[in-house]
Design a protein around this motif. Structure first.
Motif, PDB file in Angstrom:
ATOM      1  N   ASN A  65       0.837  -1.209   0.000  1.00  7.31           N
ATOM      2  CA  ASN A  65       0.000   0.000   0.000  1.00  7.31           C
ATOM      3  C   ASN A  65       0.869   1.255   0.000  1.00  7.31           C
ATOM      4  O   ASN A  65       0.588   2.229  -0.701  1.00  7.31           O
ATOM      5  N   GLU A  66       1.936   1.216   0.814  1.00  6.85           N
ATOM      6  CA  GLU A  66       2.845   2.367   0.871  1.00  6.85           C
ATOM      7  C   GLU A  66       3.557   2.562  -0.466  1.00  6.85           C
ATOM      8  O   GLU A  66       3.726   3.694  -0.936  1.00  6.85           O
ATOM      9  N   ASP A 115      -4.977  12.183  -1.895  1.00  7.25           N
ATOM     10  CA  ASP A 115      -5.485  12.109  -0.534  1.00  7.25           C
ATOM     11  C   ASP A 115      -6.567  11.037  -0.424  1.00  7.25           C
ATOM     12  O   ASP A 115      -6.630  10.294   0.562  1.00  7.25           O
ATOM     13  N   LYS A 116      -7.407  10.945  -1.435  1.00  3.48           N
ATOM     14  CA  LYS A 116      -8.476   9.941  -1.442  1.00  3.48           C
ATOM     15  C   LYS A 116      -7.898   8.529  -1.387  1.00  3.48           C
ATOM     16  O   LYS A 116      -8.407   7.651  -0.681  1.00  3.48           O
ATOM     17  N   GLU A 117      -6.814   8.319  -2.114  1.00  2.60           N
ATOM     18  CA  GLU A 117      -6.169   7.001  -2.133  1.00  2.60           C
ATOM     19  C   GLU A 117      -5.513   6.682  -0.787  1.00  2.60           C
ATOM     20  O   GLU A 117      -5.608   5.557  -0.290  1.00  2.60           O
ATOM     21  N   SER A 118      -4.847   7.654  -0.175  1.00  3.66           N
ATOM     22  CA  SER A 118      -4.051   7.391   1.023  1.00  3.66           C
ATOM     23  C   SER A 118      -4.890   7.168   2.274  1.00  3.66           C
ATOM     24  O   SER A 118      -4.396   6.643   3.269  1.00  3.66           O
ATOM     25  N   LYS A 119      -6.171   7.545   2.234  1.00  9.79           N
ATOM     26  CA  LYS A 119      -7.026   7.371   3.414  1.00  9.79           C
ATOM     27  C   LYS A 119      -7.177   5.909   3.822  1.00  9.79           C
ATOM     28  O   LYS A 119      -7.459   5.608   4.985  1.00  9.79           O
ATOM     29  N   ILE A 122      -4.939   3.685   3.974  1.00 12.45           N
ATOM     30  CA  ILE A 122      -3.700   3.121   4.494  1.00 12.45           C
ATOM     31  C   ILE A 122      -3.616   3.383   5.990  1.00 12.45           C
ATOM     32  O   ILE A 122      -3.896   4.488   6.465  1.00 12.45           O
ATOM     33  N   ALA A 123      -3.241   2.349   6.756  1.00 16.01           N
ATOM     34  CA  ALA A 123      -3.096   2.493   8.205  1.00 16.01           C
ATOM     35  C   ALA A 123      -2.079   3.582   8.516  1.00 16.01           C
ATOM     36  O   ALA A 123      -1.038   3.675   7.873  1.00 16.01           O
ATOM     37  N   GLY A 124      -2.388   4.404   9.511  1.00 12.84           N
ATOM     38  CA  GLY A 124      -1.492   5.480   9.896  1.00 12.84           C
ATOM     39  C   GLY A 124      -1.789   6.803   9.205  1.00 12.84           C
ATOM     40  O   GLY A 124      -1.136   7.808   9.474  1.00 12.84           O
ATOM     41  N   TYR A 125      -2.786   6.805   8.321  1.00 14.52           N
ATOM     42  CA  TYR A 125      -3.122   8.029   7.580  1.00 14.52           C
ATOM     43  C   TYR A 125      -3.470   9.176   8.527  1.00 14.52           C
ATOM     44  O   TYR A 125      -3.018  10.308   8.340  1.00 14.52           O
ATOM     45  N   MET A 126      -4.271   8.894   9.560  1.00 12.21           N
ATOM     46  CA  MET A 126      -4.765   9.971  10.426  1.00 12.21           C
ATOM     47  C   MET A 126      -3.637  10.684  11.151  1.00 12.21           C
ATOM     48  O   MET A 126      -3.645  11.918  11.255  1.00 12.21           O
ATOM     49  N   LEU A 180      -8.685   5.328   7.393  1.00  9.45           N
ATOM     50  CA  LEU A 180      -9.937   6.089   7.398  1.00  9.45           C
ATOM     51  C   LEU A 180     -10.813   5.495   6.304  1.00  9.45           C
ATOM     52  O   LEU A 180     -10.994   6.069   5.229  1.00  9.45           O
ATOM     53  N   ASP A 181     -11.373   4.313   6.589  1.00  9.15           N
ATOM     54  CA  ASP A 181     -11.931   3.465   5.535  1.00  9.15           C
ATOM     55  C   ASP A 181     -13.445   3.324   5.554  1.00  9.15           C
ATOM     56  O   ASP A 181     -13.989   2.337   5.061  1.00  9.15           O
TER      57      ASP A 181
END
Length: 290
Positions: A86-87, A121-125, A127-131, A159-160
């Motif tokens: 994901n990263e 930003d929409k894609e990265s939400k 991924i764990a740790g986004y917040m 943020l899924d």
């Protein structure tokens, strides 16, 4: 084997070896009279595995599971692989965007920038740790740092869902709407020191062990045993006795003085954003009330 030999064999520091011993990952023989440790070949083998897994960014929790063989090692590795993929996907998209923008003139770059960043930003939400990363971007000052210090360990989920997204947006809006806070220089120093994780090694070790122990309990369906509750109380007392804890108290009191009115609403949002937050708070209430 003596610790100096183990350090050479594993590339680990003395503090790291002692820490993994305290976590129960290795069990060297210890002389009760002088405290000297003797490490076995099995201890060294485990430490080399730990060193390698740490290099691959495995969490202590996952390392414990792999060494105990209580969980499917392949499943844990695949979970870490998914996280890394994901990263990588995000980094490749960032790279592609930058390459595309680098071919345009300045006016075109400015025109496209907003929509490009919105897509990323929409894609990265997911991924764990986004917040936690996003918190540092949207609230880059002292308030964001204080919030990260207080709640950071619970901002590790993606943020899924629409419910999470709404809770996140509302919480950020609430924090952003607060009146400006005057931060004395000593409080700024404490915030920066803690945020950069430069506080006293012993205090950080106590706190990391405390978090590790409580996370083990939170992962189970049944509540903590009396022995576990006593151990957590003991760990809290150790933290509070540490001289560096005075800084913790100063920061906590400062937050209470300035942020107490919003704590209820923050917790309400955190219950939605973190699957562990409510259970953790319930656990602490039970322990501290007994």
């Amino acid at each position: 084997m003596k610790i100096s030999e183990v350090m050479r064999e594993t590339n680990l520091t003395k503090k790291a070896i002692y820490y993994y011993e305290e976590e129960g990952l290795i069990t060297p023989w210890k002389d009760s009279e002088n405290g000297y440790r003797t490490y076995s070949e099995e201890d060294v083998k485990k430490l080399n595995i730990i060193y390698g897994l740490r290099k691959l960014d495995f969490s202590l929790k996952d390392i414990q599971a792999i060494l105990s063989q209580g969980k499917n090692t392949k499943e844990i590795i695949n979970k870490q692989l998914d996280s890394i993929n994901n990263e990588i996907t995000c980094l490749l998209k960032n790279k592609a965007v930058l390459e595309r923008l680098s071919q345009k003139d300045s006016e075109s770059i400015i025109g496209e920038f907003k929509s490009v960043i919105a897509d990323l930003d929409k894609e990265s939400k997911n991924i764990a740790g986004y917040m936690l990363k996003e918190l540092n971007r949207v609230l880059p000052g002292n308030l964001g740092k204080m919030f990260a210090i207080q709640y950071g360990q619970f901002l590790d989920e993606p943020l899924d869902s629409p419910e999470k997204e709404l809770a996140w947006q509302n919480m950020i809006y609430m924090l952003d709407s607060l009146e400006e806070i005057n931060y004395p220089d000593d409080i700024k120093d404490i915030i920066n020191e803690k945020f950069e994780r430069l506080t006293d090694d012993d205090l950080e070790k106590f706190k990391e062990k405390f978090i590790s122990e409580t996370n083990k309990i939170l992962a189970r369906t049944e509540g903590p045993s009396k022995e576990e509750q006593d151990e957590i109380r003991k760990r809290i007392e150790e933290v509070e006795k540490n001289p560096a804890f005075q800084k913790e108290k100063e920061l906590q009191q400062f937050m209470i003085n300035h942020l107490k009115p919003i704590f209820h609403d923050v917790n309400k949002y955190m219950y939605i954003l973190s699957s562990r937050f409510e259970k953790f708070n319930q656990l602490m209430r039970e322990i501290l009330s007994n």
